[in-house]
Design an enzyme around this catalytic site. Structure first.
Site, PDB file in Angstrom:
ATOM      1  CD1 TRP A 127      13.341  37.776  26.217  1.00  0.00           C
ATOM      2  CD2 TRP A 127      14.696  36.035  25.858  1.00  0.00           C
ATOM      3  NE1 TRP A 127      12.725  36.963  25.303  1.00  0.00           N
ATOM      4  CE2 TRP A 127      13.536  35.882  25.070  1.00  0.00           C
ATOM      5  CE3 TRP A 127      15.698  35.068  25.791  1.00  0.00           C
ATOM      6  CZ2 TRP A 127      13.351  34.792  24.231  1.00  0.00           C
ATOM      7  CZ3 TRP A 127      15.518  33.983  24.952  1.00  0.00           C
ATOM      8  CH2 TRP A 127      14.356  33.852  24.182  1.00  0.00           C
ATOM      9  CG  ASP A 208      20.811  36.159  24.000  1.00  0.00           C
ATOM     10  OD1 ASP A 208      20.806  36.085  22.756  1.00  0.00           O
ATOM     11  OD2 ASP A 208      19.766  36.155  24.690  1.00  0.00           O
ATOM     12  CB  ALA A 210      18.718  38.303  20.034  1.00  0.00           C
ATOM     13  CE  LYS A 243      14.212  38.933  18.204  1.00  0.00           C
ATOM     14  NZ  LYS A 243      14.442  37.616  18.833  1.00  0.00           N
TER      15      LYS A 243
END
Length: 394
Positions: A127, A208, A210, A243
Protein backbone atom coordinates in the site's frame (compact mmCIF):
# COMPACT_ATOMS: atom_id res chain seq x y z
CA UNK A 1 7.67 31.07 5.70
CA UNK A 2 5.08 29.57 3.38
CA UNK A 3 6.92 30.77 0.29
CA UNK A 4 9.66 28.25 1.11
CA UNK A 5 7.34 25.25 0.76
CA UNK A 6 7.80 22.88 -2.16
CA UNK A 7 4.97 21.35 -4.14
CA UNK A 8 4.16 17.81 -3.09
CA UNK A 9 3.68 14.95 -5.57
CA UNK A 10 0.08 14.56 -6.64
CA UNK A 11 -1.78 11.55 -5.29
CA UNK A 12 -2.14 9.19 -8.25
CA UNK A 13 -5.47 7.75 -7.09
CA UNK A 14 -7.01 11.18 -6.47
CA UNK A 15 -5.78 12.27 -9.90
CA UNK A 16 -7.48 9.18 -11.32
CA UNK A 17 -10.72 10.18 -9.59
CA UNK A 18 -10.56 13.64 -11.17
CA UNK A 19 -9.90 12.20 -14.63
CA UNK A 20 -12.81 9.79 -14.24
CA UNK A 21 -15.19 12.59 -13.29
CA UNK A 22 -14.19 14.63 -16.33
CA UNK A 23 -14.61 11.70 -18.74
CA UNK A 24 -17.91 12.26 -20.63
CA UNK A 25 -18.32 8.63 -21.72
CA UNK A 26 -21.35 6.94 -20.16
CA UNK A 27 -19.63 3.55 -20.57
CA UNK A 28 -16.71 4.45 -18.28
CA UNK A 29 -15.90 2.12 -15.35
CA UNK A 30 -14.19 3.24 -12.12
CA UNK A 31 -11.92 0.50 -10.71
CA UNK A 32 -9.44 2.87 -9.08
CA UNK A 33 -10.66 4.08 -5.68
CA UNK A 34 -10.35 1.54 -2.88
CA UNK A 35 -13.90 1.80 -1.59
CA UNK A 36 -16.51 -0.96 -1.62
CA UNK A 37 -19.44 -0.33 -3.96
CA UNK A 38 -22.63 -2.34 -4.42
CA UNK A 39 -24.13 -3.29 -7.78
CA UNK A 40 -25.62 0.21 -8.10
CA UNK A 41 -22.26 1.89 -7.58
CA UNK A 42 -23.12 3.08 -4.07
CA UNK A 43 -21.24 2.60 -0.80
CA UNK A 44 -24.17 1.79 1.50
CA UNK A 45 -24.45 2.26 5.25
CA UNK A 46 -24.75 -1.23 6.74
CA UNK A 47 -27.98 -2.13 8.53
CA UNK A 48 -26.29 -2.79 11.87
CA UNK A 49 -24.41 0.51 11.64
CA UNK A 50 -27.67 2.41 11.10
CA UNK A 51 -29.24 0.71 14.11
CA UNK A 52 -26.17 1.27 16.29
CA UNK A 53 -26.20 4.96 15.38
CA UNK A 54 -29.90 5.19 16.12
CA UNK A 55 -29.24 3.83 19.60
CA UNK A 56 -26.34 6.22 20.13
CA UNK A 57 -28.41 9.25 19.17
CA UNK A 58 -31.18 8.10 21.51
CA UNK A 59 -29.10 7.04 24.51
CA UNK A 60 -25.85 8.99 24.46
CA UNK A 61 -25.79 11.69 27.12
CA UNK A 62 -22.39 13.33 26.57
CA UNK A 63 -19.79 14.18 23.96
CA UNK A 64 -17.02 14.56 26.53
CA UNK A 65 -13.57 13.16 25.76
CA UNK A 66 -12.80 9.50 26.17
CA UNK A 67 -9.38 8.51 27.54
CA UNK A 68 -6.19 8.97 25.53
CA UNK A 69 -6.39 5.33 24.47
CA UNK A 70 -10.07 5.55 23.58
CA UNK A 71 -12.92 3.57 25.11
CA UNK A 72 -11.56 0.35 26.73
CA UNK A 73 -14.67 -1.51 25.55
CA UNK A 74 -13.69 -0.76 21.93
CA UNK A 75 -10.21 -2.18 22.50
CA UNK A 76 -11.63 -5.30 24.14
CA UNK A 77 -14.13 -5.89 21.33
CA UNK A 78 -11.57 -5.39 18.57
CA UNK A 79 -8.90 -7.51 20.25
CA UNK A 80 -11.44 -10.33 20.53
CA UNK A 81 -12.44 -9.99 16.87
CA UNK A 82 -8.91 -9.81 15.48
CA UNK A 83 -6.83 -11.91 17.88
CA UNK A 84 -9.43 -14.27 19.36
CA UNK A 85 -7.79 -16.37 22.07
CA UNK A 86 -4.40 -16.54 20.33
CA UNK A 87 -2.73 -14.45 23.03
CA UNK A 88 -3.54 -13.59 26.66
CA UNK A 89 -5.43 -10.30 26.95
CA UNK A 90 -3.05 -9.01 29.63
CA UNK A 91 -0.23 -9.05 27.08
CA UNK A 92 -2.00 -6.69 24.65
CA UNK A 93 -1.70 -2.91 24.84
CA UNK A 94 -4.10 -1.03 22.55
CA UNK A 95 -5.18 2.46 21.51
CA UNK A 96 -7.95 3.73 19.27
CA UNK A 97 -6.69 5.70 16.26
CA UNK A 98 -8.06 7.82 13.39
CA UNK A 99 -8.52 4.93 10.97
CA UNK A 100 -6.14 2.17 10.01
CA UNK A 101 -3.77 4.80 8.63
CA UNK A 102 -3.58 6.38 12.08
CA UNK A 103 -2.81 2.97 13.57
CA UNK A 104 0.04 2.45 11.11
CA UNK A 105 1.44 5.92 11.84
CA UNK A 106 1.34 5.31 15.60
CA UNK A 107 2.96 1.88 15.17
CA UNK A 108 5.84 3.43 13.23
CA UNK A 109 6.19 6.16 15.85
CA UNK A 110 6.34 3.44 18.52
CA UNK A 111 9.06 1.62 16.57
CA UNK A 112 11.05 4.88 16.45
CA UNK A 113 10.81 5.17 20.23
CA UNK A 114 11.64 1.53 20.97
CA UNK A 115 14.14 0.70 18.21
CA UNK A 116 15.22 3.82 16.29
CA UNK A 117 17.82 1.90 14.30
CA UNK A 118 15.45 -0.80 13.07
CA UNK A 119 14.80 -1.30 9.36
CA UNK A 120 11.16 -1.74 8.35
CA UNK A 121 10.75 -4.34 5.58
CA UNK A 122 7.87 -3.85 3.13
CA UNK A 123 6.39 -6.18 0.54
CA UNK A 124 6.95 -5.28 -3.10
CA UNK A 125 4.38 -4.02 -3.89
CA UNK A 126 2.55 -2.68 -0.86
CA UNK A 127 0.00 0.00 0.00
CA UNK A 128 1.62 3.33 -1.03
CA UNK A 129 1.00 4.93 2.37
CA UNK A 130 3.38 2.45 4.02
CA UNK A 131 6.59 3.70 2.36
CA UNK A 132 5.30 7.28 2.27
CA UNK A 133 4.86 7.50 6.06
CA UNK A 134 8.15 5.69 6.71
CA UNK A 135 10.00 8.12 4.46
CA UNK A 136 8.33 11.12 6.10
CA UNK A 137 9.39 9.87 9.53
CA UNK A 138 12.98 9.41 8.36
CA UNK A 139 13.02 5.70 9.09
CA UNK A 140 15.04 3.05 7.30
CA UNK A 141 13.20 0.65 5.02
CA UNK A 142 13.87 -2.15 2.57
CA UNK A 143 11.58 -4.20 0.35
CA UNK A 144 11.12 -7.93 -0.13
CA UNK A 145 9.72 -9.65 -3.19
CA UNK A 146 6.07 -10.59 -2.85
CA UNK A 147 4.17 -10.62 -6.16
CA UNK A 148 5.17 -12.50 -9.31
CA UNK A 149 3.79 -10.59 -12.32
CA UNK A 150 4.05 -13.70 -14.49
CA UNK A 151 2.07 -16.10 -12.29
CA UNK A 152 0.08 -13.30 -10.58
CA UNK A 153 0.68 -15.13 -7.33
CA UNK A 154 2.92 -14.83 -4.27
CA UNK A 155 6.64 -15.08 -5.03
CA UNK A 156 7.21 -17.12 -1.88
CA UNK A 157 10.74 -18.27 -2.70
CA UNK A 158 11.79 -14.73 -3.56
CA UNK A 159 10.15 -13.47 -0.39
CA UNK A 160 12.02 -15.86 1.91
CA UNK A 161 15.27 -15.23 0.04
CA UNK A 162 15.02 -11.47 0.52
CA UNK A 163 13.94 -11.74 4.16
CA UNK A 164 16.97 -13.91 4.79
CA UNK A 165 18.90 -10.61 4.98
CA UNK A 166 16.96 -9.11 7.89
CA UNK A 167 18.82 -8.33 11.10
CA UNK A 168 17.71 -9.00 14.69
CA UNK A 169 15.25 -6.32 15.76
CA UNK A 170 14.19 -5.42 12.23
CA UNK A 171 10.45 -5.02 11.65
CA UNK A 172 8.63 -6.90 8.88
CA UNK A 173 5.33 -5.36 7.76
CA UNK A 174 2.86 -8.02 6.59
CA UNK A 175 -0.69 -7.85 5.25
CA UNK A 176 -2.94 -9.99 7.46
CA UNK A 177 -5.29 -10.87 4.60
CA UNK A 178 -6.49 -9.58 1.21
CA UNK A 179 -3.10 -8.18 0.22
CA UNK A 180 -3.30 -4.61 -1.09
CA UNK A 181 -2.67 -4.00 -3.98
CA UNK A 182 -2.35 -7.52 -5.40
CA UNK A 183 -5.12 -9.65 -3.86
CA UNK A 184 -2.62 -12.54 -3.70
CA UNK A 185 -2.40 -14.18 -0.27
CA UNK A 186 -0.03 -16.66 1.29
CA UNK A 187 -1.40 -20.05 2.31
CA UNK A 188 -1.35 -20.98 6.00
CA UNK A 189 1.55 -23.44 5.47
CA UNK A 190 3.47 -20.60 3.82
CA UNK A 191 2.73 -18.42 6.83
CA UNK A 192 4.18 -21.20 9.02
CA UNK A 193 7.40 -21.14 7.00
CA UNK A 194 7.58 -17.35 7.21
CA UNK A 195 7.00 -17.40 10.97
CA UNK A 196 9.86 -19.89 11.38
CA UNK A 197 12.21 -17.66 9.39
CA UNK A 198 11.27 -14.52 11.33
CA UNK A 199 11.76 -16.37 14.63
CA UNK A 200 15.21 -17.52 13.54
CA UNK A 201 16.14 -13.98 12.50
CA UNK A 202 14.82 -12.30 15.64
CA UNK A 203 12.51 -10.03 13.65
CA UNK A 204 9.42 -8.18 14.89
CA UNK A 205 6.21 -8.81 12.87
CA UNK A 206 3.95 -5.85 12.15
CA UNK A 207 0.54 -6.87 10.75
CA UNK A 208 -1.68 -4.49 8.78
CA UNK A 209 -5.15 -6.05 8.67
CA UNK A 210 -7.59 -3.73 6.90
CA UNK A 211 -9.95 -6.18 5.17
CA UNK A 212 -10.93 -8.82 7.74
CA UNK A 213 -14.14 -10.44 6.51
CA UNK A 214 -13.64 -9.46 2.85
CA UNK A 215 -11.65 -12.55 1.86
CA UNK A 216 -12.63 -15.95 3.23
CA UNK A 217 -14.70 -14.81 6.23
CA UNK A 218 -14.06 -13.13 9.59
CA UNK A 219 -12.42 -16.11 11.28
CA UNK A 220 -10.39 -17.42 8.33
CA UNK A 221 -9.16 -13.93 7.48
CA UNK A 222 -7.80 -13.58 11.03
CA UNK A 223 -6.06 -16.97 11.04
CA UNK A 224 -2.66 -15.77 9.83
CA UNK A 225 -2.62 -12.80 12.21
CA UNK A 226 -3.47 -15.10 15.10
CA UNK A 227 -0.70 -17.51 14.12
CA UNK A 228 1.80 -14.66 14.20
CA UNK A 229 0.44 -13.27 17.48
CA UNK A 230 0.83 -16.66 19.19
CA UNK A 231 4.39 -17.20 17.92
CA UNK A 232 6.27 -14.07 19.06
CA UNK A 233 6.94 -12.11 22.23
CA UNK A 234 6.43 -8.82 20.39
CA UNK A 235 3.92 -8.16 17.58
CA UNK A 236 2.29 -4.96 16.31
CA UNK A 237 -1.17 -5.15 14.73
CA UNK A 238 -2.89 -2.22 12.98
CA UNK A 239 -6.57 -2.87 12.24
CA UNK A 240 -9.10 -0.80 10.32
CA UNK A 241 -12.89 -0.72 10.62
CA UNK A 242 -13.39 1.30 7.43
CA UNK A 243 -14.09 -1.59 5.10
CA UNK A 244 -15.74 -4.37 7.11
CA UNK A 245 -18.05 -1.93 8.91
CA UNK A 246 -18.31 0.47 5.96
CA UNK A 247 -17.55 3.50 8.16
CA UNK A 248 -14.80 5.04 6.02
CA UNK A 249 -15.46 8.65 6.98
CA UNK A 250 -15.67 7.91 10.72
CA UNK A 251 -11.91 7.14 10.73
CA UNK A 252 -11.99 4.17 13.09
CA UNK A 253 -8.92 2.07 13.72
CA UNK A 254 -6.89 0.46 16.46
CA UNK A 255 -3.25 -0.30 17.17
CA UNK A 256 -2.44 -3.37 19.26
CA UNK A 257 1.02 -4.00 20.71
CA UNK A 258 1.61 -7.52 22.01
CA UNK A 259 4.26 -7.67 24.74
CA UNK A 260 6.13 -10.55 26.36
CA UNK A 261 4.46 -10.07 29.73
CA UNK A 262 2.05 -7.85 31.62
CA UNK A 263 4.73 -5.52 33.01
CA UNK A 264 6.12 -4.72 29.56
CA UNK A 265 2.57 -4.38 28.27
CA UNK A 266 1.90 -1.69 30.87
CA UNK A 267 4.91 0.32 29.70
CA UNK A 268 3.84 -0.14 26.07
CA UNK A 269 0.35 1.08 26.96
CA UNK A 270 1.81 4.22 28.54
CA UNK A 271 3.86 4.89 25.42
CA UNK A 272 0.90 4.37 23.11
CA UNK A 273 -1.15 6.84 25.14
CA UNK A 274 1.78 9.27 25.03
CA UNK A 275 1.96 9.02 21.23
CA UNK A 276 -1.78 9.62 20.91
CA UNK A 277 -1.35 12.72 23.05
CA UNK A 278 1.44 14.07 20.85
CA UNK A 279 -0.28 13.43 17.51
CA UNK A 280 -3.98 14.09 18.03
CA UNK A 281 -4.69 13.88 21.76
CA UNK A 282 -7.96 11.99 22.26
CA UNK A 283 -8.98 9.67 19.41
CA UNK A 284 -12.34 10.01 17.63
CA UNK A 285 -15.09 8.03 19.34
CA UNK A 286 -18.23 7.94 17.18
CA UNK A 287 -17.07 5.15 14.87
CA UNK A 288 -15.49 3.25 17.74
CA UNK A 289 -18.77 3.47 19.67
CA UNK A 290 -20.66 2.11 16.64
CA UNK A 291 -18.27 -0.83 16.35
CA UNK A 292 -18.43 -1.57 20.08
CA UNK A 293 -22.21 -1.47 20.04
CA UNK A 294 -22.35 -3.95 17.16
CA UNK A 295 -19.71 -6.35 18.44
CA UNK A 296 -21.13 -6.53 21.96
CA UNK A 297 -24.81 -6.97 20.98
CA UNK A 298 -25.53 -10.53 19.78
CA UNK A 299 -28.44 -9.51 17.55
CA UNK A 300 -26.62 -6.59 15.92
CA UNK A 301 -23.46 -8.64 15.51
CA UNK A 302 -25.34 -11.44 13.79
CA UNK A 303 -26.94 -8.98 11.36
CA UNK A 304 -23.60 -7.29 10.68
CA UNK A 305 -21.88 -10.60 10.05
CA UNK A 306 -24.69 -11.64 7.71
CA UNK A 307 -24.42 -8.44 5.66
CA UNK A 308 -20.63 -8.62 5.63
CA UNK A 309 -20.91 -12.16 4.28
CA UNK A 310 -23.22 -10.91 1.53
CA UNK A 311 -20.58 -8.35 0.57
CA UNK A 312 -17.81 -10.95 0.59
CA UNK A 313 -19.75 -13.47 -1.49
CA UNK A 314 -20.76 -10.75 -3.93
CA UNK A 315 -17.12 -9.90 -4.59
CA UNK A 316 -16.24 -13.57 -5.00
CA UNK A 317 -19.06 -13.93 -7.51
CA UNK A 318 -17.70 -10.97 -9.50
CA UNK A 319 -14.25 -12.56 -9.46
CA UNK A 320 -15.64 -15.85 -10.74
CA UNK A 321 -17.67 -14.12 -13.46
CA UNK A 322 -14.68 -12.10 -14.64
CA UNK A 323 -12.33 -15.08 -14.68
CA UNK A 324 -14.90 -17.17 -16.58
CA UNK A 325 -15.55 -14.46 -19.17
CA UNK A 326 -11.82 -13.97 -19.71
CA UNK A 327 -11.33 -17.71 -20.05
CA UNK A 328 -14.05 -17.74 -22.73
CA UNK A 329 -12.64 -14.76 -24.62
CA UNK A 330 -8.98 -15.77 -24.40
CA UNK A 331 -9.53 -19.52 -24.71
CA UNK A 332 -6.94 -19.92 -21.94
CA UNK A 333 -6.67 -20.16 -18.17
CA UNK A 334 -4.19 -17.31 -17.75
CA UNK A 335 -6.74 -15.15 -15.95
CA UNK A 336 -7.93 -17.82 -13.51
CA UNK A 337 -5.87 -16.10 -10.81
CA UNK A 338 -8.65 -13.51 -10.54
CA UNK A 339 -10.94 -16.11 -8.98
CA UNK A 340 -8.21 -17.19 -6.57
CA UNK A 341 -7.30 -13.71 -5.31
CA UNK A 342 -9.15 -12.36 -2.29
CA UNK A 343 -10.42 -9.01 -1.10
CA UNK A 344 -11.29 -5.88 -3.04
CA UNK A 345 -8.21 -5.78 -5.22
CA UNK A 346 -6.40 -7.74 -7.88
CA UNK A 347 -3.32 -6.79 -9.82
CA UNK A 348 -3.38 -7.72 -13.50
CA UNK A 349 0.40 -7.71 -13.69
CA UNK A 350 0.53 -5.69 -16.89
CA UNK A 351 2.38 -2.55 -18.00
CA UNK A 352 1.40 1.10 -17.41
CA UNK A 353 1.00 1.68 -21.15
CA UNK A 354 -1.63 -1.07 -21.38
CA UNK A 355 -3.39 0.37 -18.33
CA UNK A 356 -3.41 3.71 -20.14
CA UNK A 357 -4.84 1.97 -23.24
CA UNK A 358 -7.66 0.61 -21.10
CA UNK A 359 -8.46 4.15 -19.99
CA UNK A 360 -8.04 5.91 -23.32
CA UNK A 361 -9.71 3.33 -25.56
CA UNK A 362 -12.30 1.78 -23.25
CA UNK A 363 -12.92 4.18 -20.33
CA UNK A 364 -11.60 1.61 -17.82
CA UNK A 365 -9.96 3.43 -14.92
CA UNK A 366 -7.48 1.59 -12.69
CA UNK A 367 -4.23 2.47 -10.95
CA UNK A 368 -1.15 2.58 -13.20
CA UNK A 369 0.39 -0.51 -11.62
CA UNK A 370 -2.73 -2.43 -12.84
CA UNK A 371 -4.41 -2.68 -9.45
CA UNK A 372 -8.16 -2.80 -9.94
CA UNK A 373 -10.98 -2.63 -7.43
CA UNK A 374 -13.14 -5.72 -8.01
CA UNK A 375 -15.91 -4.13 -5.93
CA UNK A 376 -16.20 -1.42 -8.60
CA UNK A 377 -17.69 -3.98 -11.01
CA UNK A 378 -21.21 -5.31 -11.48
CA UNK A 379 -22.81 -7.96 -13.70
CA UNK A 380 -23.11 -5.49 -16.60
CA UNK A 381 -19.56 -4.15 -16.49
CA UNK A 382 -17.78 -7.52 -16.07
CA UNK A 383 -18.06 -8.38 -19.80
CA UNK A 384 -17.09 -4.81 -20.72
CA UNK A 385 -13.90 -5.10 -18.68
CA UNK A 386 -13.13 -8.58 -19.97
CA UNK A 387 -13.40 -7.48 -23.61
CA UNK A 388 -11.26 -4.41 -22.91
CA UNK A 389 -8.54 -6.54 -21.30
CA UNK A 390 -8.41 -8.83 -24.32
CA UNK A 391 -8.52 -5.93 -26.81
CA UNK A 392 -5.62 -4.26 -24.97
CA UNK A 393 -3.53 -7.38 -25.42
CA UNK A 394 -3.07 -8.03 -21.73
Amino acid sequence: MLEHLNEQPKDKILALVAAYREDPRDTKVDLGVGVYKDASGNTPVMRAVKEAERRLVKDQTTKAYTGLAGDPAFSDAMIEMVLGDSVARNRVAAVATPGGTGAIRQALELIKLAAPGATVWLSDPTWPNHPSIIKYLGMKSKSYRYFDSETRNVDYVGMLTDLGAILPGDVVLLHGCCHNPTGANMTLPQWDGLIKLLQEKGAIPFIDIAYQGFGDGLEKDAAATRKVAAAFDNVLVAASCSKNFGIYRERTGILMAIAKDENIRDVAQQNLAFLNRQNFSFPPDHGARIVTTILTDPELRADWEAELEEVRLGMLELRTQLASELRRLSNSDRFDFLAEHRGMFSRLGTTPDKVEALRADHGIYMVGDSRMNIAGLNAETVPVLAKAIIDAGI
